[in-house]
Design an enzyme around this catalytic site. Structure first.
Site, PDB file in Angstrom:
ATOM      1  N   GLY A  71      36.332  12.082 -25.763  1.00  0.00           N
ATOM      2  CA  GLY A  71      36.887  10.783 -25.427  1.00  0.00           C
ATOM      3  C   GLY A  71      37.599  10.778 -24.093  1.00  0.00           C
ATOM      4  O   GLY A  71      37.113  11.301 -23.103  1.00  0.00           O
ATOM      5  N   SER A  72      38.789  10.217 -24.079  1.00  0.00           N
ATOM      6  CA  SER A  72      39.469   9.827 -22.843  1.00  0.00           C
ATOM      7  C   SER A  72      39.861  10.998 -21.949  1.00  0.00           C
ATOM      8  O   SER A  72      40.305  12.052 -22.413  1.00  0.00           O
ATOM      9  CB  SER A  72      40.731   9.029 -23.191  1.00  0.00           C
ATOM     10  N   CYS A  73      39.739  10.748 -20.632  1.00  0.00           N
ATOM     11  CA  CYS A  73      40.225  11.695 -19.628  1.00  0.00           C
ATOM     12  C   CYS A  73      41.750  11.758 -19.600  1.00  0.00           C
ATOM     13  O   CYS A  73      42.326  12.642 -18.968  1.00  0.00           O
ATOM     14  CB  CYS A  73      39.719  11.293 -18.239  1.00  0.00           C
ATOM     15  N   SER A  74      42.419  10.801 -20.265  1.00  0.00           N
ATOM     16  CA  SER A  74      43.884  10.742 -20.259  1.00  0.00           C
ATOM     17  C   SER A  74      44.526  11.727 -21.222  1.00  0.00           C
ATOM     18  O   SER A  74      45.750  11.753 -21.348  1.00  0.00           O
ATOM     19  CB  SER A  74      44.353   9.324 -20.610  1.00  0.00           C
TER      20      SER A  74
END
Length: 597
Positions: A71-74
């Site tokens: 999922g997210s790069c964050s």
């Protein structure tokens, strides 16, 4: 006998963080990867992803063992927030390469002098770790006690673990060395150290120039990301290449009128301004591929934001790794990136084949459904998907597919036979079909995923009241806005249901000039720019609302944890119907009905 005892109570992995102390802790483990962003509360360490087996568990002070992130790069931002809130795990153990979460630990060490061990272990060792209640980690070793409660005698001299990374294996230009040595200031020096440390994690031996960057960590996840940006600005940071900014946490034009809490809005403003002061452009979109500055086929770039990465590689044919937050900033400050992953043609080949049933009469919801399931099947492998050759597939269909795919997969791209830019010809397709495992997505699989998105787990009525319709995750394109205007024309929105759509300011301006925004506002829609549904909270989402409907599989996945509301999923036409009727029928759409389970 002593050696045999150690071998049965010791796992050896690869140490990624340079941690040179001994730690001991309880193990919390799962064989299912997950995204830290939208998956872990950064202020408590509680797993909030309702789709994950660890949901409700605390990772604070624990040895967290997962296959890797997705999922997210964050996720790297959440790791840093966990450090500064004191809720971080005591160690991270992965069974596959995991750059996003490791980068968060590297930044915590380089900027804030906080660190934990990060290890990558073989598959067999990981399976052993899943069944261990408590371990001790020394360097690259994971130890557990014998029947007498005793740990093996240490076989590693921790004084020999280097505290300073060795970059001698990486070829550097004169400018690289100048930045590393601080000739151009403290900010480029910090940035180059982070870049080179991530290069060591991936065994990269050279850097490359990139044409542009897209920064994702302008999203306000908490005080740590703001502190990171402000420290860089204090150090005189300036971007060296054209740099765009991802969606931020507020609509800069309207947040006061919307009643957004200043405790969130003001630091969000400060975070955005910090990157503007560094020279980034005020694009504020999760869909930078919609901008005039979008890269061309073959361009080497460095984009963060998971759906943007997947779209750039798969649809545009540009080349970028799935860039962790923080690394995106470091590349923007230096213009240099890792020559690895999807920058290299050999790493863009499909590693898994997925055939999907073609369903006559299906609507646009098939693409997020297929993307979500394909990502789950693929894991960290690039897939080639077949079965859609007879259908007209739009750029927006690919956007919806890619955003869903990036939610469940850690792979940086996909191919769709006959459609995406590197799988259009028969010759292209054949290069992806050599010695790859095969999977099949049936209509029953799609129906099952639909039910998962649309079931709260409780007894439900035939019709479900909808309080809010959420559109624009990722940001709506001009063509999607046109379609929404056509669907809502001569329709009346229910007074009990809101319809809110997000887009970037460039698309908003053009749509306003062409009368599309006015038409939507006359229908009763609310249009928001700068921010995206992954950040929108109360009061834009009314406090009394209970159920949100969306056409985004990405939001269907993250929305419940982010908003504490029930989420319903459907195609765009079904979403508009729900906005007009104030409710949605609790059943499969016609194209998924009559399924034999």
């Amino acid at each position: 006998m002593g050696h045999a005892q150690r071998s049965t109570n010791v796992l050896t992995g690869r140490a990624l963080s340079g941690f040179a102390e001994s730690i001991e802790g309880d193990v919390i483990a799962s064989n299912v990867a997950f995204s830290f962003w939208g998956g872990v509360d950064p202020q408590t360490g509680i797993v909030i992803d309702s789709h994950h087996p660890l949901a409700g568990s605390s990772i604070k002070g624990k040895v967290l063992a997962i296959p890797g992130g997705r999922g997210s790069c964050s996720g790297s931002c959440v790791i840093l927030e966990l450090f500064l809130s004191g809720c971080h795990p005591s160690a991270l153990v992965f069974k596959r390469e995991e750059l996003i979460l490791t980068t968060g630990v590297i930044v915590a060490q380089e900027m804030f002098q906080q660190n934990i061990p990060v290890l990558q272990v073989p598959d067999s060792s990981f399976e052993t770790l899943l069944n261990l209640p408590r371990v001790r980690i020394l360097g690259d070793q994971i130890q557990w006690t014998n029947n007498l409660g005793l740990y093996p005698s240490p076989s590693l001299d921790l004084s020999c673990v280097p505290s300073e990374p060795d970059f001698s294996s990486i070829t550097l230009t004169v400018l690289d060395r100048e930045m590393l040595n601080g000739v151009h200031g403290r900010a480029p020096q910090f940035a180059m150290r982070v870049i080179l440390r991530t290069a060591l994690v991936q065994d990269v031996t050279e850097l490359i120039d990139v044409r542009q960057a897209h920064i994702d960590c302008c999203i306000y996840t908490g005080p740590a990301v703001l502190k990171f940006a402000e420290i860089l600005r204090e150090w005189g940071a300036k971007v060296r290449i054209p740099t765009t900014l991802n969606s931020i946490s507020i609509d800069r034009r309207l947040w006061r009128a919307q009643g957004v809490n200043s405790a969130i809005a003001e630091p969000s403003e400060q975070l955005a301004q910090a990157y503007l002061d560094m020279g980034a452009k005020p694009s504020f979109t999760c869909a930078p591929y919609q901008l005039q500055s979008a890269p061309k086929f073959g361009d080497n770039i460095m984009w963060a934001e998971s759906n943007a990465v997947v779209f750039a590689n798969s649809v545009l044919g540009a080349r970028t790794i799935k860039c962790p937050d923080f690394l995106d900033v470091c590349v923007a400050l230096t213009g240099r990136s890792l020559n690895t992953g999807c920058h290299l043609t050999k790493h863009r080949k499909a590693r898994v084949q997925i055939n999907c049933d073609f369903i006559e009469g299906c609507d646009d919801a098939i693409f997020p459904i297929l993307g979500y399931i394909s990502g789950d099947i693929s894991g960290d492998r690039i897939p080639i998907i077949s079965g859609l050759e007879k259908r007209v597939v739009t750029t927006d269909d690919l956007k919806a597919f890619g955003a869903a795919f990036a939610t469940t997969s850690s792979a940086p791209m996909f191919h769709i036979a006959g459609i995406t830019v590197e799988a259009r010809s028969l010759a292209d397709i054949k290069t992806h079909l050599q010695d790859t495992p095969k999977f099949h997505i049936t209509r029953s699989d799609m129906a099952r995923q639909w039910q998962i998105f649309n079931t709260s787990g409780k007894g439900e009525p035939e019709h479900i009241p909808i309080d809010l319709v959420s559109l624009g995750n990722p940001h709506f394109s001009y063509e999607e806005i046109q379609r929404l205007v056509n669907i809502t024309r001569d329709r009346t929105k229910s007074e009990s249901t809101m319809l809110v759509m997000t887009c970037n300011s460039e698309i908003y301006t053009q749509s306003y000039k062409d009368g599309l925004i006015t038409a939507l506002e006359e229908f009763g829609a609310q249009i928001i720019t700068d921010t995206c549904w992954c950040m929108i909270q109360e009061p834009i989402i009314p406090p009394k609302s209970r159920i949100i409907m969306t056409n985004s599989a990405k939001y269907a996945h993250y929305g419940e944890a982010l908003t504490d509301r029930q989420i319903r999923f459907g195609g765009l036409v079904q979403c508009v119907e729900a906005a007009c009727l104030g409710m949605v029928q609790n059943s499969l759409p016609p194209w998924l009905q009559e399924i034999e389970w």
